[in-house]
Design a protein around this motif. Sequence first.
Motif, PDB file in Angstrom:
ATOM      1  N   SER A  88      -8.168  13.739  38.336  1.00 36.28           N
ATOM      2  CA  SER A  88      -6.847  13.373  38.852  1.00 36.28           C
ATOM      3  C   SER A  88      -6.922  12.645  40.184  1.00 36.28           C
ATOM      4  O   SER A  88      -5.921  12.084  40.625  1.00 36.28           O
ATOM      5  CB  SER A  88      -5.984  14.637  39.013  1.00 36.28           C
ATOM      6  N   TRP A  89      -8.094  12.656  40.813  1.00 35.96           N
ATOM      7  CA  TRP A  89      -8.171  12.137  42.180  1.00 35.96           C
ATOM      8  C   TRP A  89      -9.252  11.088  42.372  1.00 35.96           C
ATOM      9  O   TRP A  89      -9.612  10.777  43.508  1.00 35.96           O
ATOM     10  CB  TRP A  89      -8.386  13.297  43.162  1.00 35.96           C
ATOM     11  N   ASP A  91     -11.090   7.192  40.752  1.00 40.87           N
ATOM     12  CA  ASP A  91     -10.694   5.939  40.126  1.00 40.87           C
ATOM     13  C   ASP A  91     -10.924   5.996  38.613  1.00 40.87           C
ATOM     14  O   ASP A  91     -11.618   6.877  38.110  1.00 40.87           O
ATOM     15  CB  ASP A  91     -11.449   4.768  40.751  1.00 40.87           C
ATOM     16  N   PRO A  92     -10.312   5.062  37.859  1.00 36.26           N
ATOM     17  CA  PRO A  92     -10.370   5.124  36.386  1.00 36.26           C
ATOM     18  C   PRO A  92     -11.782   5.109  35.814  1.00 36.26           C
ATOM     19  O   PRO A  92     -12.082   5.859  34.881  1.00 36.26           O
ATOM     20  CB  PRO A  92      -9.586   3.881  35.959  1.00 36.26           C
ATOM     21  N   LEU A 129      -2.898  10.107  42.206  1.00 40.66           N
ATOM     22  CA  LEU A 129      -2.942   8.736  42.707  1.00 40.66           C
ATOM     23  C   LEU A 129      -2.215   7.819  41.751  1.00 40.66           C
ATOM     24  O   LEU A 129      -2.309   7.979  40.537  1.00 40.66           O
ATOM     25  CB  LEU A 129      -4.400   8.271  42.856  1.00 40.66           C
ATOM     26  N   ASP A 131      -1.611   4.008  39.990  1.00 38.54           N
ATOM     27  CA  ASP A 131      -2.590   3.106  39.387  1.00 38.54           C
ATOM     28  C   ASP A 131      -3.159   2.105  40.387  1.00 38.54           C
ATOM     29  O   ASP A 131      -4.354   1.789  40.371  1.00 38.54           O
ATOM     30  CB  ASP A 131      -1.951   2.359  38.213  1.00 38.54           C
ATOM     31  N   ARG A 134      -5.675   3.847  42.597  1.00 39.78           N
ATOM     32  CA  ARG A 134      -6.895   4.130  41.841  1.00 39.78           C
ATOM     33  C   ARG A 134      -7.767   2.880  41.727  1.00 39.78           C
ATOM     34  O   ARG A 134      -8.988   2.934  41.891  1.00 39.78           O
ATOM     35  CB  ARG A 134      -6.541   4.638  40.441  1.00 39.78           C
ATOM     36  N   GLN A 138     -11.540   2.303  43.308  1.00 36.14           N
ATOM     37  CA  GLN A 138     -12.704   1.885  42.520  1.00 36.14           C
ATOM     38  C   GLN A 138     -13.410   0.711  43.177  1.00 36.14           C
ATOM     39  O   GLN A 138     -14.643   0.672  43.263  1.00 36.14           O
ATOM     40  CB  GLN A 138     -12.274   1.511  41.101  1.00 36.14           C
ATOM     41  N   TYR A 173     -12.374  12.136  50.608  1.00 36.49           N
ATOM     42  CA  TYR A 173     -11.100  12.692  50.143  1.00 36.49           C
ATOM     43  C   TYR A 173     -10.778  13.930  50.975  1.00 36.49           C
ATOM     44  O   TYR A 173     -11.601  14.832  51.095  1.00 36.49           O
ATOM     45  CB  TYR A 173     -11.204  13.065  48.663  1.00 36.49           C
TER      46      TYR A 173
END
Length: 251
Positions: A88-89, A91-92, A129, A131, A134, A138, A173
């Motif tokens: 959930s926290w 990047d894709p 986050l 989109d 995210r 990344q 984070y």
Amino acid sequence: MRRADRLFQLVQLIRGRRLTTAAFLAQRLEVSERTVYRDVADLQHQGVPIEGEAGVGYRLGAGFELPPLMFTQDEASALVAAARLAQSWVDPALARDIESGLGKILSVLPPAARVSAEALALYAPAMGLDDALRARLQTLRETVQSHHKLRLQYHDVSGDASERTVRPLGCFYWGKVWTLSTWCELRNDFRGFRVDRMAAIEVLPERFRDEPGKTLADMLRQLKAETVQGKIVPQKPQDPPPWSDTAASGG
């Protein structure tokens, strides 16, 4: 813990780190440093290629492998919990890799352990986050790995805009926000930037090499020293440290 089990765990701990001190090993194994020294010497005598010495640290020589390990039921559940929280926290791309890696781990577990791990009632809904953030995270993570310089358009806590060329060193984070730690070429010093306050990111073709005094390890040592000296006051656990934004905005 039986001595044979302790020796096995000792090798695992050394194998999992670049350099492992006797103090760290003693703390993890709940024994004295003298016991660690004796165990390491015994392993070396048995042919385990542990390099290093007391007072410096240890590492495992190249080419040494142990048999594949099987996770316990509790370890498997812990991995599932960590994966669900992290997805959930991050990047894709990293979230997909977590899902793939977790699937591989679960596939080789005994049936009972797999069922127990998958039934773990701990979830993290995908609300952490958006989109755009995210995707930005990344990009930042990939530039940290590739050592590409970045040009940032940034708005600090007061709304003031600035442009910086930086060397990305690491993403952090804080339970509330992500920050990018960097070496700022404008200020010739370490600076931290909140990812959610970046207006634009440009990945530059120029790459950088680690230089003494400008690395992530140097930054962490500096922060530790400043914390010990009282120059940095601890914040609430959910807040990023003061240097992550005030330094970036004011320096």
